[in-house]
Motif scaffolding. Structure first.
Motif, PDB file in Angstrom:
ATOM      1  N   LYS A  96       0.852  -1.180   0.000  1.00 46.28           N
ATOM      2  CA  LYS A  96       0.000   0.000   0.000  1.00 46.28           C
ATOM      3  C   LYS A  96       0.892   1.236   0.000  1.00 46.28           C
ATOM      4  CE  LYS A  96      -3.581  -2.313   2.805  1.00 46.28           C
ATOM      5  NZ  LYS A  96      -4.726  -2.301   1.876  1.00 46.28           N
ATOM      6  N   VAL A  97       0.356   2.323  -0.513  1.00 43.66           N
ATOM      7  CA  VAL A  97       1.099   3.584  -0.454  1.00 43.66           C
ATOM      8  C   VAL A  97       0.232   4.619   0.231  1.00 43.66           C
ATOM      9  CG1 VAL A  97       0.375   4.229  -2.794  1.00 43.66           C
ATOM     10  CG2 VAL A  97       2.343   5.359  -1.744  1.00 43.66           C
ATOM     11  N   ILE A  98       0.807   5.292   1.203  1.00 47.39           N
ATOM     12  CA  ILE A  98       0.111   6.310   1.976  1.00 47.39           C
ATOM     13  C   ILE A  98       0.602   7.678   1.534  1.00 47.39           C
ATOM     14  CG2 ILE A  98      -0.243   7.260   4.290  1.00 47.39           C
ATOM     15  CD1 ILE A  98       0.089   4.327   5.306  1.00 47.39           C
ATOM     16  N   ILE A  99      -0.341   8.541   1.193  1.00 47.26           N
ATOM     17  CA  ILE A  99      -0.045   9.899   0.750  1.00 47.26           C
ATOM     18  C   ILE A  99      -0.504  10.840   1.854  1.00 47.26           C
ATOM     19  CG2 ILE A  99      -0.436  11.639  -1.027  1.00 47.26           C
ATOM     20  CD1 ILE A  99      -1.323   9.361  -2.905  1.00 47.26           C
ATOM     21  N   ASP A 100       0.444  11.410   2.575  1.00 46.33           N
ATOM     22  CA  ASP A 100       0.099  12.299   3.686  1.00 46.33           C
ATOM     23  C   ASP A 100       0.079  13.738   3.187  1.00 46.33           C
ATOM     24  OD1 ASP A 100      -0.332  13.556   6.090  1.00 46.33           O
ATOM     25  OD2 ASP A 100       1.761  13.369   6.749  1.00 46.33           O
ATOM     26  N   THR A 101      -1.122  14.288   2.992  1.00 42.25           N
ATOM     27  CA  THR A 101      -1.252  15.656   2.481  1.00 42.25           C
ATOM     28  C   THR A 101      -1.249  16.703   3.587  1.00 42.25           C
ATOM     29  OG1 THR A 101      -3.688  15.677   2.514  1.00 42.25           O
ATOM     30  CG2 THR A 101      -2.621  14.767   0.552  1.00 42.25           C
ATOM     31  N   SER A 102      -1.105  16.272   4.821  1.00 42.36           N
ATOM     32  CA  SER A 102      -1.059  17.204   5.941  1.00 42.36           C
ATOM     33  C   SER A 102       0.220  18.036   5.880  1.00 42.36           C
ATOM     34  CB  SER A 102      -1.089  16.446   7.271  1.00 42.36           C
ATOM     35  OG  SER A 102      -2.044  15.393   7.255  1.00 42.36           O
ATOM     36  N   THR A 103       0.173  19.249   6.422  1.00 43.17           N
ATOM     37  CA  THR A 103       1.408  20.008   6.626  1.00 43.17           C
ATOM     38  C   THR A 103       2.025  19.484   7.911  1.00 43.17           C
ATOM     39  OG1 THR A 103       0.515  21.935   5.484  1.00 43.17           O
ATOM     40  CG2 THR A 103       2.421  22.291   6.901  1.00 43.17           C
ATOM     41  N   SER A 104       3.001  18.611   7.756  1.00 43.64           N
ATOM     42  CA  SER A 104       3.508  17.836   8.887  1.00 43.64           C
ATOM     43  C   SER A 104       4.967  18.166   9.159  1.00 43.64           C
ATOM     44  CB  SER A 104       3.307  16.339   8.586  1.00 43.64           C
ATOM     45  OG  SER A 104       3.586  15.558   9.716  1.00 43.64           O
ATOM     46  N   GLU A 105       5.634  17.274   9.863  1.00 43.46           N
ATOM     47  CA  GLU A 105       7.013  17.487  10.302  1.00 43.46           C
ATOM     48  C   GLU A 105       7.934  16.516   9.572  1.00 43.46           C
ATOM     49  OE1 GLU A 105       7.179  17.543  14.635  1.00 43.46           O
ATOM     50  OE2 GLU A 105       5.042  18.053  14.637  1.00 43.46           O
ATOM     51  N   ALA A 106       9.020  17.039   9.021  1.00 48.17           N
ATOM     52  CA  ALA A 106       9.910  16.237   8.193  1.00 48.17           C
ATOM     53  C   ALA A 106      10.432  15.009   8.932  1.00 48.17           C
ATOM     54  CB  ALA A 106      11.075  17.089   7.692  1.00 48.17           C
ATOM     55  N   GLU A 107      10.820  15.156  10.188  1.00 45.74           N
ATOM     56  CA  GLU A 107      11.390  14.026  10.921  1.00 45.74           C
ATOM     57  C   GLU A 107      10.353  12.938  11.146  1.00 45.74           C
ATOM     58  OE1 GLU A 107      14.505  13.133  11.680  1.00 45.74           O
ATOM     59  OE2 GLU A 107      14.939  14.839  10.377  1.00 45.74           O
ATOM     60  N   VAL A 108       9.116  13.335  11.384  1.00 50.32           N
ATOM     61  CA  VAL A 108       8.053  12.340  11.551  1.00 50.32           C
ATOM     62  C   VAL A 108       7.836  11.586  10.248  1.00 50.32           C
ATOM     63  CG1 VAL A 108       5.586  12.026  12.005  1.00 50.32           C
ATOM     64  CG2 VAL A 108       6.921  13.596  13.413  1.00 50.32           C
ATOM     65  N   SER A 109       7.799  12.312   9.144  1.00 52.02           N
ATOM     66  CA  SER A 109       7.610  11.662   7.842  1.00 52.02           C
ATOM     67  C   SER A 109       8.750  10.697   7.536  1.00 52.02           C
ATOM     68  CB  SER A 109       7.509  12.710   6.732  1.00 52.02           C
ATOM     69  OG  SER A 109       6.328  13.464   6.874  1.00 52.02           O
ATOM     70  N   ARG A 110       9.985  11.103   7.826  1.00 53.59           N
ATOM     71  CA  ARG A 110      11.124  10.222   7.571  1.00 53.59           C
ATOM     72  C   ARG A 110      11.042   8.956   8.408  1.00 53.59           C
ATOM     73  NH1 ARG A 110      14.675  15.585   8.039  1.00 53.59           N
ATOM     74  NH2 ARG A 110      14.593  16.263   5.856  1.00 53.59           N
ATOM     75  N   LYS A 111      10.640   9.110   9.652  1.00 54.79           N
ATOM     76  CA  LYS A 111      10.524   7.951  10.536  1.00 54.79           C
ATOM     77  C   LYS A 111       9.447   6.990  10.037  1.00 54.79           C
ATOM     78  CE  LYS A 111       8.347   8.434  14.451  1.00 54.79           C
ATOM     79  NZ  LYS A 111       7.999   8.835  15.843  1.00 54.79           N
ATOM     80  N   LEU A 112       8.283   7.526   9.674  1.00 57.48           N
ATOM     81  CA  LEU A 112       7.194   6.676   9.193  1.00 57.48           C
ATOM     82  C   LEU A 112       7.556   6.015   7.875  1.00 57.48           C
ATOM     83  CD1 LEU A 112       4.132   8.952  10.034  1.00 57.48           C
ATOM     84  CD2 LEU A 112       4.840   6.873  11.229  1.00 57.48           C
ATOM     85  N   SER A 113       8.203   6.763   6.987  1.00 54.84           N
ATOM     86  CA  SER A 113       8.597   6.210   5.697  1.00 54.84           C
ATOM     87  C   SER A 113       9.557   5.041   5.869  1.00 54.84           C
ATOM     88  CB  SER A 113       9.249   7.306   4.843  1.00 54.84           C
ATOM     89  OG  SER A 113       9.697   6.789   3.610  1.00 54.84           O
ATOM     90  N   ALA A 114      10.539   5.198   6.737  1.00 56.38           N
ATOM     91  CA  ALA A 114      11.517   4.132   6.957  1.00 56.38           C
ATOM     92  C   ALA A 114      10.869   2.896   7.559  1.00 56.38           C
ATOM     93  CB  ALA A 114      12.642   4.638   7.860  1.00 56.38           C
ATOM     94  N   ALA A 115       9.976   3.109   8.528  1.00 49.14           N
ATOM     95  CA  ALA A 115       9.318   1.970   9.187  1.00 49.14           C
ATOM     96  C   ALA A 115       8.428   1.207   8.219  1.00 49.14           C
ATOM     97  CB  ALA A 115       8.501   2.472  10.380  1.00 49.14           C
ATOM     98  N   LEU A 116       7.688   1.928   7.390  1.00 48.42           N
ATOM     99  CA  LEU A 116       6.785   1.257   6.449  1.00 48.42           C
ATOM    100  C   LEU A 116       7.554   0.596   5.313  1.00 48.42           C
ATOM    101  CD1 LEU A 116       3.851   3.820   6.332  1.00 48.42           C
ATOM    102  CD2 LEU A 116       3.839   1.554   7.366  1.00 48.42           C
ATOM    103  N   ALA A 117       8.655   1.203   4.891  1.00 44.35           N
ATOM    104  CA  ALA A 117       9.452   0.613   3.815  1.00 44.35           C
ATOM    105  C   ALA A 117       9.982  -0.762   4.216  1.00 44.35           C
ATOM    106  CB  ALA A 117      10.609   1.538   3.451  1.00 44.35           C
TER     107      ALA A 117
END
Length: 303
Positions: A96-117
């Motif tokens: 699955k691919v998750i597209i987060d359109t929220s204005t979020s935090e770069a470090e959170v996105s990097r952490k989630l991306s690595a965990a899901l990958a």
């Protein structure tokens, strides 16, 4: 209803932006499910051909591409965590691919991306610009951060929602670009207001001053779009709140602190946008900040 691979989309967060994006996906031929804690939002989704589901986890289970339109990074983390705990984003489930359109935090996105990958799933930070009108028309601008593989997988959904898709770089890059953009928007609102107040105090009306500004080098999206559409008509209904603008400025300043980048103008802008200075509540549309009939800029000096 059977759909081709990649055509099952879900949207979590069906507010003004999420509903518009979900509706654009429906028009593009996607089978769309959605969730929002508001019963009214769920009912509106149903009327628009979006299948309302009972929980965010149900949406993740039903969809191949999941769009998040949520207030903060903490909300995004909560949705992903719950889906992982439910076994919906494991190594033994279809990608699955998750597209987060929220204005979020770069470090959170990097952490989630690595965990899901690690489990074979994609996560893109994809903050958007264009407001509710752009979302409803499928004419958003998207700032993408993430692996090219997942950008390609998400492209049909992105193209249904956006007119401009800018892949900025690896995970987190989209968040950085959006925060930089919104920091400028907050600054442009203050400087444009200051310019128009000076023009009016000197005998030139705001509309006449804007005609000159928008034909010269002082123009910006604030002067060209926001003032004519929402400030001068005094509708103040752009669909973006003062609270969200304050959040984005705060996140930009925190990002600057984390990388050691001095931001003296942003620091001043943040002070001017604060409730005790501007007099604006978080729920107020951020267009109120540009009202040239209200002196929001000298109150800081009066303290």
């Amino acid at each position: 209803m059977a759909t081709e691979t990649g055509k099952r989309a879900g949207v979590i967060g069906l507010g003004a932006m999420g509903f518009g994006m979900a509706s654009s996906l429906v028009r593009a031929g996607f089978e769309v499910s959605g969730f929002d804690p508001s019963p009214a939002a769920q009912d509106r989704a149903h009327e628009a051909g979006i299948a309302p589901l009972a929980t965010p986890e149900d949406v993740v289970a039903a969809a191949e591409v999941i769009v998040l339109s949520l207030p903060t990074a903490a909300h995004v983390e909560g949705v992903i965590s719950a889906a992982r705990d439910a076994g919906l984003l494991g190594a033994d489930t279809a990608a699955k691919v998750i597209i987060d359109t929220s204005t979020s935090e770069a470090e959170v996105s990097r952490k989630l991306s690595a965990a899901l990958a690690e489990e074979g799933h994609g996560f893109l930070d994809a903050p958007v610009s264009g407001g509710p009108a752009g979302a409803a028309a499928g004419q958003l601008s998207v700032m993408l951060g993430g692996d090219e593989k997942w950008v390609t997988a998400a492209m049909p959904a992105l193209e249904a929602m956006a007119a401009k898709i800018l892949h900025v770089g690896p995970s987190g890059a989209g968040n950085v670009a959006k925060l930089v953009n919104n920091m400028l928007v907050a600054s442009h609102m203050v400087t444009t207001l200051e310019a128009l107040r000076l023009a009016e105090a000197s005998g030139v009306g705001a509309e006449d001053a804007l005609r000159v500004i928008n034909s010269a080098t002082g123009r910006s999206a604030i002067s060209e779009i926001h003032y004519p559409n929402w400030v001068l008509p005094r509708s103040f209904d752009s669909g973006f709140s003062t609270g969200l603008m304050r959040k984005d400025v705060r996140l930009a300043r925190e990002l600057a602190q984390s990388v050691g980048c001095a931001m003296p103008v942003a620091d001043l802008v943040a002070d001017l946008w604060a409730e005790e200075t501007s007099g604006l509540k978080d729920a107020d549309d951020f267009m109120h900040m540009g009202d040239p009939t209200v002196d929001r800029l000298s109150q800081k000096e009066d303290k």
